[in-house]
Design an enzyme around this catalytic site. Structure first.
Site, PDB file in Angstrom:
ATOM      1  N   PHE A   1      -3.877  -6.304  -0.350  1.00  0.00           N
ATOM      2  CA  PHE A   1      -3.482  -6.768   0.985  1.00  0.00           C
ATOM      3  C   PHE A   1      -4.569  -7.572   1.697  1.00  0.00           C
ATOM      4  O   PHE A   1      -4.387  -7.996   2.829  1.00  0.00           O
ATOM      5  CB  PHE A   1      -2.878  -5.665   1.849  1.00  0.00           C
ATOM      6  CG  PHE A   1      -3.616  -4.356   1.973  1.00  0.00           C
ATOM      7  CD1 PHE A   1      -4.954  -4.303   2.288  1.00  0.00           C
ATOM      8  CD2 PHE A   1      -2.918  -3.156   1.799  1.00  0.00           C
ATOM      9  CE1 PHE A   1      -5.610  -3.086   2.438  1.00  0.00           C
ATOM     10  CE2 PHE A   1      -3.576  -1.927   1.947  1.00  0.00           C
ATOM     11  CZ  PHE A   1      -4.929  -1.902   2.263  1.00  0.00           C
TER      12      PHE A   1
ATOM     13  N   HIS B   1      -4.250   2.554  10.161  1.00  0.00           N
ATOM     14  CA  HIS B   1      -5.203   3.538  10.717  1.00  0.00           C
ATOM     15  C   HIS B   1      -6.431   3.737   9.812  1.00  0.00           C
ATOM     16  O   HIS B   1      -7.384   4.378  10.207  1.00  0.00           O
ATOM     17  CB  HIS B   1      -4.510   4.871  11.054  1.00  0.00           C
ATOM     18  CG  HIS B   1      -4.137   5.725   9.883  1.00  0.00           C
ATOM     19  ND1 HIS B   1      -3.747   7.047  10.023  1.00  0.00           N
ATOM     20  CD2 HIS B   1      -4.096   5.467   8.558  1.00  0.00           C
ATOM     21  CE1 HIS B   1      -3.490   7.549   8.837  1.00  0.00           C
ATOM     22  NE2 HIS B   1      -3.686   6.622   7.934  1.00  0.00           N
TER      23      HIS B   1
ATOM     24  N   LYS C   1       2.870   1.695   5.842  1.00  0.00           N
ATOM     25  CA  LYS C   1       2.847   3.071   6.358  1.00  0.00           C
ATOM     26  C   LYS C   1       1.467   3.696   6.175  1.00  0.00           C
ATOM     27  O   LYS C   1       0.943   3.757   5.062  1.00  0.00           O
ATOM     28  CB  LYS C   1       3.894   3.938   5.644  1.00  0.00           C
ATOM     29  CG  LYS C   1       3.816   5.385   6.091  1.00  0.00           C
ATOM     30  CD  LYS C   1       4.872   6.241   5.435  1.00  0.00           C
ATOM     31  CE  LYS C   1       4.549   7.702   5.576  1.00  0.00           C
ATOM     32  NZ  LYS C   1       3.273   8.125   5.044  1.00  0.00           N
TER      33      LYS C   1
ATOM     34  N   GLY D   1       0.854  -1.193   0.000  1.00  0.00           N
ATOM     35  CA  GLY D   1       0.000   0.000   0.000  1.00  0.00           C
ATOM     36  C   GLY D   1       0.884   1.234   0.000  1.00  0.00           C
ATOM     37  O   GLY D   1       0.590   2.230   0.649  1.00  0.00           O
TER      38      GLY D   1
HETATM   39  C1  LIG Z   1      -3.469   6.213   3.351  1.00  0.00           C
HETATM   40  S1  LIG Z   1      -2.778   5.662   1.845  1.00  0.00           S
HETATM   41  C2  LIG Z   1      -1.089   5.392   2.349  1.00  0.00           C
HETATM   42  C3  LIG Z   1      -0.155   5.434   1.186  1.00  0.00           C
HETATM   43  C4  LIG Z   1       1.336   5.341   1.580  1.00  0.00           C
HETATM   44  N1  LIG Z   1       1.625   4.156   2.351  1.00  0.00           N
HETATM   45  C5  LIG Z   1       1.733   6.588   2.344  1.00  0.00           C
HETATM   46  O1  LIG Z   1       1.835   6.545   3.547  1.00  0.00           O
HETATM   47  O2  LIG Z   1       1.894   7.627   1.683  1.00  0.00           O
HETATM   48  C6  LIG Z   1      -3.384   3.991   1.716  1.00  0.00           C
HETATM   49  C7  LIG Z   1      -2.866   3.240   0.507  1.00  0.00           C
HETATM   50  O3  LIG Z   1      -3.420   1.909   0.536  1.00  0.00           O
HETATM   51  C8  LIG Z   1      -3.705   1.529  -0.791  1.00  0.00           C
HETATM   52  N2  LIG Z   1      -4.694   0.437  -0.742  1.00  0.00           N
HETATM   53  C9  LIG Z   1      -6.015   0.512  -0.413  1.00  0.00           C
HETATM   54  N3  LIG Z   1      -6.580  -0.705  -0.469  1.00  0.00           N
HETATM   55  C10 LIG Z   1      -5.600  -1.583  -0.839  1.00  0.00           C
HETATM   56  C11 LIG Z   1      -5.553  -2.990  -1.035  1.00  0.00           C
HETATM   57  N4  LIG Z   1      -6.651  -3.738  -0.869  1.00  0.00           N
HETATM   58  N5  LIG Z   1      -4.371  -3.560  -1.376  1.00  0.00           N
HETATM   59  C12 LIG Z   1      -3.243  -2.789  -1.539  1.00  0.00           C
HETATM   60  N6  LIG Z   1      -3.230  -1.443  -1.363  1.00  0.00           N
HETATM   61  C13 LIG Z   1      -4.387  -0.845  -1.018  1.00  0.00           C
HETATM   62  C14 LIG Z   1      -4.236   2.810  -1.418  1.00  0.00           C
HETATM   63  O4  LIG Z   1      -4.208   2.767  -2.825  1.00  0.00           O
HETATM   64  C15 LIG Z   1      -3.290   3.839  -0.827  1.00  0.00           C
HETATM   65  O5  LIG Z   1      -2.154   4.019  -1.633  1.00  0.00           O
END
Ligand SMILES: C[S@@+](CC[C@H](N)C(=O)[O-])C[C@H]1O[C@@H](n2cnc3c(N)ncnc32)[C@H](O)[C@@H]1O
Length: 363
Positions: A256, A274, A270, A205
């Site tokens: 994930f 939350h 990261k 993610g």
């Molecule tokens: C709050 S953002 C955090 C992004 C990065 N880790 C940061 O801190 O800048 C959450 C991330 O989770 C990804 N995400 C959401 N659902 C997901 C999934 N089922 N599998 C993988 N990634 C996912 C979103 O695309 C997004 O990039």
């Protein structure tokens, strides 16, 4: 569980303490109704900042003092409303409207911070907080107070990530905003944890790869996998190339909830936990656990908040996560440790900082 305060954390704490004390003094020298009224109209300020950023007003003002009429002409907006919004914002120190003119506007320190080229992405956050998705969810906070559930999923009928996938402009705005936060957090994270002890990282993610880019630039011997949805990964390509690390990063789409790539010796999550409730977090952690070999490392990066300790950033973010994500919340180090144990990880170690914390666990 071990907690280590990083050195610069003391300075940040001192700065936040001074700011809080000055606010308390400011509240005491005005009638209580004024202080409360000012707090209660926060929504109007959110919306005004959001729409002027969307109309690129900060960029136009940076050319030099400019009249609100000219701003309205250049942005094709209503001149009367443009004038009134900028007059209201200038009363809050965002832009300066020169008295005795027909509405000549110049920058202040705060409005200059809204220019869209600034690294911390205040411009993007301002647009996000005033966006239809975010404001629509906040408008239903009263139901969350009743049922304890996330507002976004109830109002829009899907998670914010599913909604973003159908609303690319909103997804892009959010991704830019997160990149700004990550750029602020990067020096703290690099200070709290030494990634050079690993050879191949996997950021699960990981968004556009802002964190990975910074880690790889600091540690030339490290390679990485960036795992996120396919749409997010395609927009990460050019950013990784611009950071000069594209040849050291494999882009592997993953979910994930199902599976993430194997073959790294350190996994990163990261600002992921939350976004979700405890059961979903354990599901995500178990997916990562399955991809890992015994003894390998998981690095969780979150801002931590203790149950009765209010913190200007984390306490707000906690409610933002409830409203805009799927029953999300900020957690204490003990709560994160509980999630990690629930997914099978051994004892964790927390490196603490008031802006963001690093929690290290092993399979
Ligand atoms: C709050 S953002 C955090 C992004 C990065 N880790 C940061 O801190 O800048 C959450 C991330 O989770 C990804 N995400 C959401 N659902 C997901 C999934 N089922 N599998 C993988 N990634 C996912 C979103 O695309 C997004 O990039």
């Amino acid at each position: 569980m071990f907690i280590h305060p990083a050195k610069s954390a003391l300075l940040v704490r001192l700065g936040l303490w001074i700011r809080r004390s000055l606010f308390q003094i400011a509240d005491r020298i005005v009638p209580v109704q004024y202080a409360l009224f000012e707090r209660s109209i926060g929504l109007s300020e959110t919306m005004m900042i959001s729409v002027v950023c969307e109309a690129q007003v900060p960029e136009l003002v940076s050319e030099g003092p400019i009249s609100t009429r000219e701003l309205a002409r250049l942005t094709q907006m209503n001149a009367d409303v443009m004038h009134r919004i900028l007059r209201a914002l200038s009363a809050r120190g965002i832009f300066h409207m020169m008295p005795g003119t027909e509405g000549l506007v110049s920058h202040t320190r705060l409005s200059r911070g809204l220019l869209n080229e600034t690294a911390h992405a205040s411009h993007e956050w301002a647009q996000y907080f005033g966006s239809v998705g975010n404001v629509g969810a906040w408008a239903d906070l009263r139901t969350s107070l009743l049922d304890g559930r996330s507002a976004f999923d109830r109002v829009f009928g899907e998670t914010v990530w599913e909604w973003f996938a159908k609303n690319p402009a909103a997804e892009e705005n959010f991704a830019q905003s997160m990149m700004g936060v990550t750029r602020i957090q990067v020096p703290i994270i690099l200070d709290l944890y030494d990634f050079s002890q690993h050879t191949r990282l996997c950021d699960v993610g990981g968004g556009r790869g802002t964190l990975l880019s910074a880690i790889l630039r600091s540690h030339p011997g490290v390679r990485a996998i960036l795992c996120d949805g396919p749409g997010v990964l395609s927009s990460a390509e050019s950013l990784l190339a611009a950071a000069g690390v594209r040849d050291r990063v494999e882009l592997i789409p993953g979910n994930f909830f199902k599976a993430v790539p194997e073959g790294a010796d350190c996994y990163l999550l990261k600002n992921i936990l939350h976004d979700w409730n405890d059961d979903v977090c354990i599901q995500i952690l178990k997916t990562v656990y399955r991809a890992m070999q015994k003894g390998q490392t998981l690095v969780v990066i979150e801002q931590l908040i203790e149950p009765t300790q209010s913190n200007a950033l984390a306490s707000f973010s906690d409610i933002q996560m409830l409203v805009a994500c799927s029953d999300g919340r900020e957690r204490s180090s003990a709560e994160i440790e509980g999630l990690l144990k629930g997914a099978g990880f051994a004892e964790s170690r927390t490196h603490f900082h008031p802006i963001t914390c690093v929690i290290v666990a092993h399979k």
